[in-house]
Design an enzyme around this catalytic site. Structure first.
Site: not given
Length: 329
Positions: A37-38, A104-106, A109, A173, A176
């Site tokens: 999903d981007h 948590s996304g980038e 996007n 990590g 997260a």
């Protein structure tokens, strides 16, 4: 026994191609689908990024496999109340074969509406609140919520599945992973990290862990390495770069530091089934319930034939000898 699914890459393909790959995956013996999903592809050469919820709607009519977003970010670009509605509708269309993968996304996007991109600890805090909002709405009750990051007023979902879809949390990590353990029904990660699986499960061995793996099948290994390097150099960027770079152009600039050798060492490439099986076996050994494989490049039918005939039989045979490969549900 660990199951194997296919990872539909929205960054690389148009919707009709993704639907065809879902059919090919089912025919080849894969048991489930992930779909990315981007809003943007990672780099311009990938060339695509369709709206995932439209593709999922079409998948509900063209595939019998379970489907999961891998992953959706419900914090900045799309409000969690809207994600809750999209997930509920997807679960109805797929008749219970839908899982909601969240992360948590980038910035790539999520910054597109002009807001600032939060620090990592704030992003995790936003994700936790977003998941709470989504779970409330999936009960079918009217929800009013005023939290630190989100406001919902008199919202109620009317089109709901009989059972709310499970919510899996992507984690890279320790912080997260700790959040995933606290709020997730399952874990999503892109590395065969046995320690992360143990930390996520804790004393609850029933919660599933799902992994993903990029590969590049081709008859010539050197050419397959070049294809993987051309289309997915971003996989080898270190640290938080994947979370904070804002545009495909920035990723292209950073990817100039990634060599073909760096990609070849991380991505199974070429026609040797043993090489592909070794990478999959690492996930089996780490205790993953399911591994989703994505083929880089245009050689899709060759990949599916190769995995059906040469790789999946090899790994499923070997995984029967691994006592912890399957988790009791």
């Amino acid at each position: 026994m660990t199951e194997f699914g296919y990872f539909l890459s929205c960054e690389d393909f148009r919707p009709a191609q993704l639907l065809r790959q879902a059919e090919q995956a089912e025919q080849a013996g894969f048991r489930s689908l992930w779909i990315s999903d981007h809003f943007h592809p990672w780099i311009g050469r990938q060339g695509n990024s369709p709206f995932v919820w439209g593709v999922i709607g079409a998948l509900s009519r063209t595939s019998r496999l379970p489907v999961e977003t891998a992953v959706t970010c419900p914090t900045v670009r799309v409000h969690p109340a809207v994600i809750a509605q999209a997930a509920a509708t997807s679960a109805v269309l797929l008749e219970g074969r839908f899982r909601l993968g969240l992360g948590s996304g980038e910035a790539l996007n999520e910054h597109i509406l002009g807001g600032s991109w939060p620090a990592a600890d704030v992003r995790l805090e936003m994700l936790e609140e977003a998941v709470a909002v989504i779970r409330l709405l999936l009960t079918g009750e009217e929800v009013s919520h005023r939290g630190r990051h989100y406001t919902v007023e008199n919202a109620r979902l009317y089109t709901l599945p009989e059972i709310p879809p499970p919510i899996d949390i992507s984690a890279f990590g320790p912080e997260a992973t700790a959040l995933a353990a606290r709020i997730g029904d399952g874990l999503i990660t892109m590395a065969p990290d046995a320690g992360a699986v143990r930390r996520f499960r804790g004393t609850d061995g029933s919660r599933p862990a799902y992994g993903g793996l990029k590969v590049c099948w081709g008859r010539d290994r050197a050419e397959a390495v070049r294809t993987a390097h051309r289309l997915w150099p971003s996989m080898r960027l270190p640290g938080e770069l994947q979370q904070v770079l804002p545009t495909p152009t920035h990723f292209e600039q950073a990817a100039e530091l990634v060599t073909e050798d760096m990609v070849a060492g991380a991505v199974p490439c070429g026609p040797d089934p043993e090489e592909h099986a070794r990478h999959l076996q690492a996930y089996v050994d780490a205790g993953f319930d399911r591994v989703h494989v994505s083929q880089i490049g245009s050689e899709q039918q060759g990949f599916f034939d190769f995995y059906r005939d040469s790789v999946l039989p090899l790994v499923t045979r070997d995984s029967r000898d691994v006592p912890d490969a399957r988790v009791t549900r």
